[in-house]
Design a protein around this motif. Structure first.
Motif, PDB file in Angstrom:
ATOM      1  N   MET A 108       0.862  -1.206   0.018  1.00 31.56           N
ATOM      2  CA  MET A 108      -0.037   0.236   0.131  1.00 31.56           C
ATOM      3  C   MET A 108       1.017   1.261  -0.036  1.00 31.56           C
ATOM      4  O   MET A 108       0.577   2.362  -0.715  1.00 31.56           O
ATOM      5  CB  MET A 108      -1.041   0.014   1.249  1.00 31.56           C
ATOM      6  CG  MET A 108      -2.068  -0.923   1.196  1.00 31.56           C
ATOM      7  SD  MET A 108      -3.071  -0.750   2.446  1.00 31.56           S
ATOM      8  CE  MET A 108      -4.703  -1.404   1.979  1.00 31.56           C
ATOM      9  N   ARG A 109       1.843   1.215   0.771  1.00 31.99           N
ATOM     10  CA  ARG A 109       2.856   2.482   0.694  1.00 31.99           C
ATOM     11  C   ARG A 109       3.614   2.469  -0.426  1.00 31.99           C
ATOM     12  O   ARG A 109       3.791   3.705  -1.008  1.00 31.99           O
ATOM     13  CB  ARG A 109       3.995   2.517   1.917  1.00 31.99           C
ATOM     14  CG  ARG A 109       3.353   2.311   3.066  1.00 31.99           C
ATOM     15  CD  ARG A 109       4.360   2.156   4.343  1.00 31.99           C
ATOM     16  NE  ARG A 109       3.936   2.568   5.548  1.00 31.99           N
ATOM     17  CZ  ARG A 109       3.854   3.791   6.092  1.00 31.99           C
ATOM     18  NH1 ARG A 109       4.246   4.755   5.289  1.00 31.99           N
ATOM     19  NH2 ARG A 109       3.453   4.076   7.357  1.00 31.99           N
ATOM     20  N   GLU A 110       3.709   1.577  -1.304  1.00 26.06           N
ATOM     21  CA  GLU A 110       4.260   1.740  -2.543  1.00 26.06           C
ATOM     22  C   GLU A 110       3.295   2.269  -3.496  1.00 26.06           C
ATOM     23  O   GLU A 110       3.601   3.309  -4.540  1.00 26.06           O
ATOM     24  CB  GLU A 110       4.771   0.478  -3.248  1.00 26.06           C
ATOM     25  CG  GLU A 110       6.231  -0.189  -2.478  1.00 26.06           C
ATOM     26  CD  GLU A 110       6.376  -1.533  -2.754  1.00 26.06           C
ATOM     27  OE1 GLU A 110       6.012  -2.188  -3.644  1.00 26.06           O
ATOM     28  OE2 GLU A 110       7.584  -2.168  -2.292  1.00 26.06           O
ATOM     29  N   ASP A 111       2.036   1.821  -3.416  1.00 24.93           N
ATOM     30  CA  ASP A 111       0.931   2.327  -4.193  1.00 24.93           C
ATOM     31  C   ASP A 111       0.743   3.778  -4.103  1.00 24.93           C
ATOM     32  O   ASP A 111       0.618   4.722  -5.029  1.00 24.93           O
ATOM     33  CB  ASP A 111      -0.258   1.626  -4.196  1.00 24.93           C
ATOM     34  CG  ASP A 111      -0.285   0.077  -4.466  1.00 24.93           C
ATOM     35  OD1 ASP A 111       0.639   0.006  -5.527  1.00 24.93           O
ATOM     36  OD2 ASP A 111      -1.256  -0.649  -4.171  1.00 24.93           O
ATOM     37  N   LEU A 112       0.751   4.187  -2.736  1.00 27.28           N
ATOM     38  CA  LEU A 112       0.651   5.707  -2.531  1.00 27.28           C
ATOM     39  C   LEU A 112       1.874   6.560  -3.211  1.00 27.28           C
ATOM     40  O   LEU A 112       1.597   7.551  -3.520  1.00 27.28           O
ATOM     41  CB  LEU A 112       0.752   5.848  -0.780  1.00 27.28           C
ATOM     42  CG  LEU A 112       0.470   7.236  -0.420  1.00 27.28           C
ATOM     43  CD1 LEU A 112      -0.991   7.718  -0.835  1.00 27.28           C
ATOM     44  CD2 LEU A 112       0.608   7.051   1.038  1.00 27.28           C
TER      45      LEU A 112
END
Length: 66
Positions: free
Chosen positions: A21-25
């Protein structure tokens, strides 16, 4: 993503989901800075999902009943 779904996952799975999720953000923020996103509300929703994952993770690591 609902907290109820997250509570059924193991700690390792939660850590993996948090990282994804952090990479997507990061990617969404990058796209948003370059050009306009079609759905900019996705940024705030993703932030809230990350917070949910972190909350459940903290609860599991401290051994609180969830």
């Amino acid at each position: 993503m609902k907290a109820k779904e997250l509570r059924s996952l193991a700690v390792d799975d939660l850590l993996k989901k948090n990282q994804e999720m952090r990479e997507d953000l990061f990617r969404l923020r990058f796209k948003h800075s370059i050009r306009r996103l079609e759905n900019s509300a996705k940024l705030s929703q993703l932030k809230k999902d990350i917070a949910r994952v972190q909350t459940v993770l903290t609860q599991k690591q401290k051994g609180q009943s969830v």
